[in-house]
Design an enzyme around this catalytic site. Structure first.
Site, short mmCIF file in Angstrom:
data_model
loop_
_atom_site.label_atom_id
_atom_site.label_comp_id
_atom_site.label_asym_id
_atom_site.label_seq_id
_atom_site.Cartn_x
_atom_site.Cartn_y
_atom_site.Cartn_z
N PRO A 10 0.69 -1.19 0.01
CA PRO A 10 0.02 0.14 -0.03
C PRO A 10 0.75 1.26 0.12
CG PRO A 10 0.08 -1.01 2.31
CD PRO A 10 0.71 -1.95 1.24
N ALA A 78 3.45 -0.67 4.68
CA ALA A 78 3.31 -0.84 6.18
C ALA A 78 2.87 -2.19 6.49
CB ALA A 78 2.12 0.26 6.42
N HIS A 81 4.94 -4.38 8.80
CA HIS A 81 5.08 -4.24 10.17
C HIS A 81 3.91 -4.79 10.91
CE1 HIS A 81 7.95 -1.57 8.96
NE2 HIS A 81 7.09 -0.58 8.30
N ASP A 88 2.79 -15.57 6.50
CA ASP A 88 2.60 -16.77 6.16
C ASP A 88 2.69 -17.09 4.71
OD1 ASP A 88 2.46 -17.36 8.80
OD2 ASP A 88 0.16 -17.09 8.97
N LEU A 102 12.53 1.18 0.33
CA LEU A 102 13.33 2.26 -0.10
C LEU A 102 14.18 3.08 1.01
CD1 LEU A 102 10.27 3.38 -1.84
CD2 LEU A 102 12.46 3.57 -3.16
N SER A 103 13.27 3.22 2.27
CA SER A 103 14.11 3.99 3.50
C SER A 103 14.59 2.88 4.41
CB SER A 103 12.72 4.47 4.20
OG SER A 103 11.96 3.73 4.62
N ARG A 108 13.97 5.01 11.60
CA ARG A 108 12.63 5.81 11.46
C ARG A 108 11.85 5.73 12.93
NH1 ARG A 108 9.87 5.10 6.39
NH2 ARG A 108 8.63 6.95 6.76
N ARG A 112 8.43 0.83 13.07
CA ARG A 112 9.11 0.44 11.30
C ARG A 112 10.24 -0.45 11.66
NH1 ARG A 112 6.18 3.74 7.91
NH2 ARG A 112 5.69 5.71 8.49
C1 DQA Z 1 8.53 1.24 3.07
C2 DQA Z 1 8.97 1.44 4.72
C3 DQA Z 1 7.33 1.21 5.33
O1 DQA Z 1 7.45 1.68 6.65
C4 DQA Z 1 6.52 2.26 4.71
O2 DQA Z 1 5.27 1.76 5.41
C5 DQA Z 1 6.38 1.89 3.40
C6 DQA Z 1 7.49 2.11 2.77
C7 DQA Z 1 9.84 1.63 2.36
O3 DQA Z 1 10.05 1.33 1.19
O4 DQA Z 1 10.64 2.22 2.82
O5 DQA Z 1 5.10 2.37 2.66
O6 DQA Z 1 8.37 -0.08 2.85
#
Ligand code: DQA
Length: 158
Positions: A10, A78, A81, A88, A102-103, A108, A112
Site C-alpha cells: 500500500p 506498512a 510491520h 505466512d 526504499l527507506s 525511523r 517501522r
Molecule cells: C517502506 C517502509 C514502510 O515502513 C512504509 O510503511 C512504506 C514504505 C519503504 O519502502 O521504505 O510504505 O516499505
C-alpha cells in the site's frame, strides 16, 4: 530463463510525491523500470504487481507458487510491520524471497523497525531509495544461481 516477481504493497503507488526526503523522487513506474532493466540485463524476466488490497497481494503470492515464478522481491509497505498473513504466504513460496524498502526502516519511527516478514525472507535491502531495486534483483538472481531453495531458515540459528 529466471522469472522474478516484484511486489509492492500500500501507498507505494504514490511514489514520486510521497515524502520525497524519505522515499526519493522516483515514481513507482521508474523503480519498476530500474528493476526490470536489471533483470533483463541478466536474461531474466520481471513481473510486477502493486496493490492497496492485502488479499490481492496474498493471492498473487499463492499463484506464484505454481506459475513459474522463481524468486520474489517484496516491498510490502506498512504491511511489513503488521501482516502475519503476508508472512505466512511468503513462507509458503518455495524460492528466494528478498525484502526491500526504499527507506532505512531501522532509522525511523520505532514501529517501522520491526518487520514481521524478515524471518521468512532470505535477506533484506533497505535505505538506498531507488538504488535498492537493482540490488534486490541481483540478490534474488544470485541466490537462484547458487541453487538456493528459498528456505529462509537454512542459514538461521539452530
Ligand atoms: C517502506 C517502509 C514502510 O515502513 C512504509 O510503511 C512504506 C514504505 C519503504 O519502502 O521504505 O510504505 O516499505
Amino acid at each position: 530463463m529466471a522469472r522474478i516477481l516484484l511486489l509492492h504493497g500500500p501507498n507505494l503507488s504514490q511514489l514520486g510525491t510521497r515524502d520525497p526526503a524519505v522515499y526519493g523522487t522516483a515514481t513507482l513506474d521508474e523503480v519498476v523500470a530500474d528493476a526490470r532493466e536489471e533483470a533483463e540485463h541478466a536474461g531474466a524476466v520481471l513481473d510486477h504487481l502493486q496493490t492497496e488490497h492485502e488479499g490481492v497481494l496474498l493471492e498473487r503470492i499463492h499463484a506464484a507458487r505454481t506459475d513459474g515464478t522463481d524468486a520474489v522481491v517484496v516491498n510490502a509497505g506498512a504491511w511489513t510491520h503488521t501482516s502475519f498473513a503476508l508472512r505466512d504466504a511468503l513462507e509458503l513460496f518455495d524460492g528466494p524471497v528478498v525484502e526491500l524498502h526504499l527507506s532505512n526502516i531501522h532509522a525511523r519511527e520505532s514501529f517501522r523497525a520491526t518487520s514481521v516478514l524478515s524471518a521468512v525472507c532470505d535477506g533484506l535491502i533497505c535505505g538506498f531509495q531507488r538504488h535498492g531495486y537493482p540490488l534486490a534483483v541481483r540478490a534474488a538472481l544470485a541466490l537462484l544461481a547458487d541453487g538456493d531453495d528459498g528456505d529462509a531458515d537454512d542459514a538461521g540459528p539452530a
